[in-house]
Design a protein around this motif. Structure first.
Motif, PDB file in Angstrom:
ATOM      1  N   ALA A  13       0.845  -1.188   0.000  1.00  0.00           N
ATOM      2  CA  ALA A  13       0.000   0.000   0.000  1.00  0.00           C
ATOM      3  C   ALA A  13       0.885   1.244   0.000  1.00  0.00           C
ATOM      4  CB  ALA A  13      -0.902  -0.014   1.224  1.00  0.00           C
ATOM      5  N   PRO A  14       0.449   2.275  -0.687  1.00  0.00           N
ATOM      6  CA  PRO A  14       1.256   3.508  -0.686  1.00  0.00           C
ATOM      7  C   PRO A  14       1.260   4.129   0.712  1.00  0.00           C
ATOM      8  CG  PRO A  14      -0.850   3.880  -1.748  1.00  0.00           C
ATOM      9  CD  PRO A  14      -0.756   2.406  -1.474  1.00  0.00           C
ATOM     10  N   PRO A  15       2.308   4.836   1.082  1.00  0.00           N
ATOM     11  CA  PRO A  15       2.357   5.449   2.410  1.00  0.00           C
ATOM     12  C   PRO A  15       1.275   6.518   2.564  1.00  0.00           C
ATOM     13  CG  PRO A  15       4.177   6.218   1.065  1.00  0.00           C
ATOM     14  CD  PRO A  15       3.499   5.124   0.303  1.00  0.00           C
ATOM     15  N   LEU A  16       0.832   6.713   3.789  1.00  0.00           N
ATOM     16  CA  LEU A  16      -0.202   7.716   4.035  1.00  0.00           C
ATOM     17  C   LEU A  16       0.349   9.116   3.811  1.00  0.00           C
ATOM     18  CD1 LEU A  16      -1.904   6.385   7.288  1.00  0.00           C
ATOM     19  CD2 LEU A  16      -2.837   6.412   4.993  1.00  0.00           C
ATOM     20  N   ARG A  17      -0.491   9.990   3.317  1.00  0.00           N
ATOM     21  CA  ARG A  17      -0.081  11.378   3.139  1.00  0.00           C
ATOM     22  C   ARG A  17      -0.066  12.064   4.495  1.00  0.00           C
ATOM     23  NH1 ARG A  17      -3.062  13.709  -2.111  1.00  0.00           N
ATOM     24  NH2 ARG A  17      -1.316  15.133  -1.969  1.00  0.00           N
ATOM     25  N   VAL A  18       0.624  13.174   4.581  1.00  0.00           N
ATOM     26  CA  VAL A  18       0.758  13.896   5.848  1.00  0.00           C
ATOM     27  C   VAL A  18      -0.607  14.358   6.340  1.00  0.00           C
ATOM     28  CG1 VAL A  18       1.762  15.932   6.944  1.00  0.00           C
ATOM     29  CG2 VAL A  18       3.122  14.580   5.362  1.00  0.00           C
ATOM     30  N   ARG A  19      -1.457  14.804   5.419  1.00  0.00           N
ATOM     31  CA  ARG A  19      -2.768  15.290   5.856  1.00  0.00           C
ATOM     32  C   ARG A  19      -3.623  14.139   6.396  1.00  0.00           C
ATOM     33  NH1 ARG A  19      -5.378  17.622   0.574  1.00  0.00           N
ATOM     34  NH2 ARG A  19      -3.801  16.455  -0.509  1.00  0.00           N
ATOM     35  N   ALA A  22      -2.321  13.509   9.872  1.00  0.00           N
ATOM     36  CA  ALA A  22      -2.781  14.573  10.765  1.00  0.00           C
ATOM     37  C   ALA A  22      -4.252  14.371  11.124  1.00  0.00           C
ATOM     38  CB  ALA A  22      -2.572  15.933  10.116  1.00  0.00           C
ATOM     39  N   ARG A  23      -5.056  13.953  10.146  1.00  0.00           N
ATOM     40  CA  ARG A  23      -6.471  13.698  10.426  1.00  0.00           C
ATOM     41  C   ARG A  23      -6.637  12.543  11.400  1.00  0.00           C
ATOM     42  NH1 ARG A  23      -8.573  12.754   5.367  1.00  0.00           N
ATOM     43  NH2 ARG A  23      -8.703  14.994   5.071  1.00  0.00           N
ATOM     44  N   ALA A  24      -5.853  11.481  11.227  1.00  0.00           N
ATOM     45  CA  ALA A  24      -5.917  10.343  12.136  1.00  0.00           C
ATOM     46  C   ALA A  24      -5.478  10.747  13.545  1.00  0.00           C
ATOM     47  CB  ALA A  24      -5.047   9.207  11.618  1.00  0.00           C
ATOM     48  N   ALA A  25      -4.459  11.596  13.639  1.00  0.00           N
ATOM     49  CA  ALA A  25      -4.004  12.071  14.950  1.00  0.00           C
ATOM     50  C   ALA A  25      -5.074  12.933  15.609  1.00  0.00           C
ATOM     51  CB  ALA A  25      -2.707  12.855  14.803  1.00  0.00           C
TER      52      ALA A  25
END
Length: 53
Positions: A13-19, A22-25
């Motif tokens: 799977a491609p790595p998660l984007r920073v945004r 941030a949303r998950a955090a």
């Protein structure tokens, strides 16, 4: 000709984007705050309803 390499890397799977991180955090912080507030409120209600001795 034989292939002896394991097929461990099928489709990564491609790595998660920073945004997205941030949303998950932010969701985790909101959930933690809501849980802590709910527990504090429950303890206050229990203390209020407890024995008035």
């Amino acid at each position: 000709m034989s292939t002896t390499q394991p097929w461990a890397r099928t489709s990564a799977a491609p790595p998660l984007r920073v945004r997205d991180q941030a949303r998950a955090a932010a969701v985790l912080i909101a959930f933690s705050a809501a849980t802590a507030s709910g527990l504090a409120l429950a303890l206050l209600v229990l203390m209020h309803l407890g024995p008035q001795g």
